[in-house]
Design a protein around this motif. Structure first.
Motif, PDB file in Angstrom:
ATOM      1  N   ALA A 177       0.831  -1.213   0.000  1.00  0.00           N
ATOM      2  CA  ALA A 177       0.000   0.000   0.000  1.00  0.00           C
ATOM      3  C   ALA A 177       0.864   1.261   0.000  1.00  0.00           C
ATOM      4  O   ALA A 177       0.557   2.245  -0.689  1.00  0.00           O
ATOM      5  CB  ALA A 177      -0.918  -0.010   1.223  1.00  0.00           C
ATOM      6  N   ILE A 178       1.963   1.232   0.740  1.00  0.00           N
ATOM      7  CA  ILE A 178       2.852   2.397   0.826  1.00  0.00           C
ATOM      8  C   ILE A 178       3.530   2.653  -0.507  1.00  0.00           C
ATOM      9  O   ILE A 178       3.571   3.781  -1.012  1.00  0.00           O
ATOM     10  CB  ILE A 178       3.892   2.197   1.957  1.00  0.00           C
ATOM     11  CG1 ILE A 178       3.204   2.309   3.332  1.00  0.00           C
ATOM     12  CG2 ILE A 178       5.033   3.218   1.859  1.00  0.00           C
ATOM     13  CD1 ILE A 178       4.068   1.911   4.514  1.00  0.00           C
ATOM     14  N   GLY A 196      11.098  -3.499   0.248  1.00  0.00           N
ATOM     15  CA  GLY A 196      11.983  -2.398  -0.126  1.00  0.00           C
ATOM     16  C   GLY A 196      11.425  -1.017   0.149  1.00  0.00           C
ATOM     17  O   GLY A 196      11.860  -0.030  -0.463  1.00  0.00           O
ATOM     18  N   VAL A 197      10.459  -0.910   1.062  1.00  0.00           N
ATOM     19  CA  VAL A 197       9.918   0.417   1.418  1.00  0.00           C
ATOM     20  C   VAL A 197      11.058   1.289   1.943  1.00  0.00           C
ATOM     21  O   VAL A 197      11.866   0.865   2.766  1.00  0.00           O
ATOM     22  CB  VAL A 197       8.812   0.295   2.506  1.00  0.00           C
ATOM     23  CG1 VAL A 197       8.447   1.661   3.079  1.00  0.00           C
ATOM     24  CG2 VAL A 197       7.581  -0.383   1.928  1.00  0.00           C
ATOM     25  N   LYS A 198      11.125   2.518   1.447  1.00  0.00           N
ATOM     26  CA  LYS A 198      12.148   3.467   1.913  1.00  0.00           C
ATOM     27  C   LYS A 198      11.608   4.228   3.132  1.00  0.00           C
ATOM     28  O   LYS A 198      10.403   4.420   3.276  1.00  0.00           O
ATOM     29  CB  LYS A 198      12.493   4.459   0.797  1.00  0.00           C
ATOM     30  CG  LYS A 198      13.153   3.806  -0.416  1.00  0.00           C
ATOM     31  CD  LYS A 198      13.448   4.853  -1.484  1.00  0.00           C
ATOM     32  CE  LYS A 198      14.228   4.250  -2.656  1.00  0.00           C
ATOM     33  NZ  LYS A 198      13.392   3.340  -3.473  1.00  0.00           N
ATOM     34  N   PHE A 199      12.521   4.680   3.978  1.00  0.00           N
ATOM     35  CA  PHE A 199      12.118   5.376   5.204  1.00  0.00           C
ATOM     36  C   PHE A 199      11.286   6.619   4.878  1.00  0.00           C
ATOM     37  O   PHE A 199      10.285   6.899   5.532  1.00  0.00           O
ATOM     38  CB  PHE A 199      13.354   5.759   6.025  1.00  0.00           C
ATOM     39  CG  PHE A 199      13.023   6.369   7.357  1.00  0.00           C
ATOM     40  CD1 PHE A 199      12.351   5.640   8.328  1.00  0.00           C
ATOM     41  CD2 PHE A 199      13.378   7.689   7.643  1.00  0.00           C
ATOM     42  CE1 PHE A 199      12.029   6.208   9.564  1.00  0.00           C
ATOM     43  CE2 PHE A 199      13.063   8.251   8.876  1.00  0.00           C
ATOM     44  CZ  PHE A 199      12.393   7.512   9.842  1.00  0.00           C
ATOM     45  N   LYS A 200      11.670   7.346   3.849  1.00  0.00           N
ATOM     46  CA  LYS A 200      10.937   8.555   3.459  1.00  0.00           C
ATOM     47  C   LYS A 200       9.487   8.208   3.069  1.00  0.00           C
ATOM     48  O   LYS A 200       8.557   8.928   3.413  1.00  0.00           O
ATOM     49  CB  LYS A 200      11.646   9.250   2.291  1.00  0.00           C
ATOM     50  CG  LYS A 200      11.085  10.634   1.953  1.00  0.00           C
ATOM     51  CD  LYS A 200      11.850  11.239   0.797  1.00  0.00           C
ATOM     52  CE  LYS A 200      11.299  12.599   0.390  1.00  0.00           C
ATOM     53  NZ  LYS A 200      11.641  13.668   1.350  1.00  0.00           N
ATOM     54  N   GLU A 201       9.310   7.082   2.364  1.00  0.00           N
ATOM     55  CA  GLU A 201       7.964   6.641   1.980  1.00  0.00           C
ATOM     56  C   GLU A 201       7.152   6.256   3.219  1.00  0.00           C
ATOM     57  O   GLU A 201       5.964   6.563   3.320  1.00  0.00           O
ATOM     58  CB  GLU A 201       8.066   5.442   1.029  1.00  0.00           C
ATOM     59  CG  GLU A 201       8.705   5.794  -0.308  1.00  0.00           C
ATOM     60  CD  GLU A 201       9.115   4.571  -1.124  1.00  0.00           C
ATOM     61  OE1 GLU A 201       9.277   4.715  -2.358  1.00  0.00           O
ATOM     62  OE2 GLU A 201       9.289   3.480  -0.535  1.00  0.00           O
ATOM     63  N   PHE A 202       7.819   5.604   4.141  1.00  0.00           N
ATOM     64  CA  PHE A 202       7.161   5.206   5.392  1.00  0.00           C
ATOM     65  C   PHE A 202       6.681   6.448   6.159  1.00  0.00           C
ATOM     66  O   PHE A 202       5.569   6.467   6.698  1.00  0.00           O
ATOM     67  CB  PHE A 202       8.144   4.387   6.231  1.00  0.00           C
ATOM     68  CG  PHE A 202       7.659   4.056   7.614  1.00  0.00           C
ATOM     69  CD1 PHE A 202       6.551   3.237   7.812  1.00  0.00           C
ATOM     70  CD2 PHE A 202       8.312   4.565   8.739  1.00  0.00           C
ATOM     71  CE1 PHE A 202       6.105   2.929   9.103  1.00  0.00           C
ATOM     72  CE2 PHE A 202       7.874   4.259  10.015  1.00  0.00           C
ATOM     73  CZ  PHE A 202       6.770   3.438  10.202  1.00  0.00           C
ATOM     74  N   ARG A 211      -4.284   7.827   5.146  1.00  0.00           N
ATOM     75  CA  ARG A 211      -3.383   6.684   4.981  1.00  0.00           C
ATOM     76  C   ARG A 211      -4.053   5.562   4.200  1.00  0.00           C
ATOM     77  O   ARG A 211      -5.225   5.268   4.438  1.00  0.00           O
ATOM     78  CB  ARG A 211      -2.978   6.124   6.349  1.00  0.00           C
ATOM     79  CG  ARG A 211      -2.115   7.040   7.165  1.00  0.00           C
ATOM     80  CD  ARG A 211      -1.654   6.342   8.448  1.00  0.00           C
ATOM     81  NE  ARG A 211      -1.159   7.354   9.373  1.00  0.00           N
ATOM     82  CZ  ARG A 211      -1.837   7.806  10.408  1.00  0.00           C
ATOM     83  NH1 ARG A 211      -3.033   7.314  10.674  1.00  0.00           N
ATOM     84  NH2 ARG A 211      -1.331   8.737  11.176  1.00  0.00           N
ATOM     85  N   PRO A 212      -3.300   4.909   3.310  1.00  0.00           N
ATOM     86  CA  PRO A 212      -3.879   3.792   2.559  1.00  0.00           C
ATOM     87  C   PRO A 212      -4.103   2.555   3.428  1.00  0.00           C
ATOM     88  O   PRO A 212      -4.898   1.687   3.092  1.00  0.00           O
ATOM     89  CB  PRO A 212      -2.830   3.515   1.473  1.00  0.00           C
ATOM     90  CG  PRO A 212      -1.543   4.041   2.037  1.00  0.00           C
ATOM     91  CD  PRO A 212      -1.912   5.197   2.894  1.00  0.00           C
ATOM     92  N   VAL A 213      -3.379   2.452   4.549  1.00  0.00           N
ATOM     93  CA  VAL A 213      -3.631   1.410   5.554  1.00  0.00           C
ATOM     94  C   VAL A 213      -3.592   2.086   6.921  1.00  0.00           C
ATOM     95  O   VAL A 213      -2.999   3.148   7.083  1.00  0.00           O
ATOM     96  CB  VAL A 213      -2.568   0.284   5.526  1.00  0.00           C
ATOM     97  CG1 VAL A 213      -2.945  -0.842   4.602  1.00  0.00           C
ATOM     98  CG2 VAL A 213      -1.183   0.816   5.214  1.00  0.00           C
TER      99      VAL A 213
END
Length: 310
Positions: A177-178, A196-202, A211-213
């Protein structure tokens, strides 16, 4: 209303009308032996007073809006030693659950319980599983504790644990979702696996009012997990002084002398622990505005527990 309905509803209505915060009661120190805990005890009294004064100042005219059962839903119960422990993930909670299992007589050692058994074994009861009388009795008579951590350290620790290692829940549920919402031109593999989610995306997800979730307990504010201004905690431990705080607490409740708080890191033991320096490296990935907004998100936790702003 039938008499039965009146009985079942009255505790809730009373609780909702209570002005907060509740009184700060003295800590029972009759089971503590020797002088070695003097400094820890002094620190503890300062933390208790600080939180109490904070709640009195900021919360005196607010009434409880949350349902009692929700307020106590993160609190674990240990009936033998009359302990209530509010779980704050990424602040030593796995080892605390191990200790509660030993206190409860479920196992003889905290060192032979696996991570999955701790979190998914359903060995410990939560306070919301009792009836209203059981909840009230325990809130009023048991020793209540919460262990907290510097909010941004806790946040970065949660990100590293859930997104930088293989995870069969957080990658497909949160990761997908992120990446879908915050990564432009994401490739098919990333969209399919959520890895592979990046911290900035998180952080973009965390700060998004749409929020999508939903939220997750690993990065939810302590103020919303444990309600420290609604529940008068007798003992406030900190991750930064985890061992000495925990072992002093075990003295206070009359735990078996041989029981000591475990030192081992629960998972990813080869990873460097999330420290202030590690947090600085992650914050470099954010814009100045994102850093400020992230701090704002945890502002209440910083204030309540007297943490220094980063």
């Amino acid at each position: 209303l039938s008499d039965q309905q009146k009985i079942s509803e009255s505790p809730f209505s009373q609780f909702k009308e209570v002005y907060l915060p509740p009184a700060l009661r003295p800590l029972n120190k009759t089971l503590v032996k020797g002088d070695r805990w003097k400094d820890v005890d002094s620190t503890q009294e300062k933390r208790r007073s600080f939180l109490y004064e904070f709640c009195k100042k900021y919360n005196s005219k607010r009434k409880l809006r949350s349902h009692l059962v929700h307020v106590v839903s993160r609190i674990y119960v240990e009936d033998r030693h009359k302990v209530l422990y509010c779980e704050v993930p990424k602040a030593g909670c796995s080892n605390w659950k191990r200790v509660l299992m030993v206190l409860n007589g479920l196992t003889s050692s905290a060192h032979n319980i696996s991570h999955d058994d701790v979190h998914y074994g359903k060995h410990l009861r939560k306070l919301d599983s009792y009836d209203l009388k059981g909840i009230y009795t325990r809130l009023n008579t048991y020793t209540k504790t919460v262990f907290v951590r510097d909010p941004l350290e806790r946040l970065v620790s949660a990100f590293r644990d859930k997104f930088e290692h293989p995870n069969s829940y957080y990658h497909p549920v949160f990761g997908k979702a992120i990446i879908k919402k915050y990564r432009h031109n994401a490739n098919e593999e990333a969209l399919e696996t959520g890895s592979g989610v990046k911290f900035k995306e998180f952080i973009q997800y965390l700060l998004d009012s749409h929020r999508p979730v939903g939220m997750d307990i690993h990065w939810e504010q302590v103020s919303k997990l444990c309600y420290p201004c609604l529940i008068s905690y007798d003992f406030i431990g900190k991750f930064e002084t985890l061992e000495e705080d925990a072992n002093y607490f075990l003295q206070l409740i009359g735990a078996p002398p041989k029981l000591k708080f475990p030192k081992f890191k629960d998972r990813h033991s080869s990873d460097e622990r999330t420290s202030a320096e590690v947090v600085r490296q992650y914050l470099k990935e954010l814009s100045k505005e994102e850093r400020q907004l992230t701090y704002n998100f945890y502002y209440l936790d910083y204030l309540m527990f007297n943490y220094t702003s980063p």
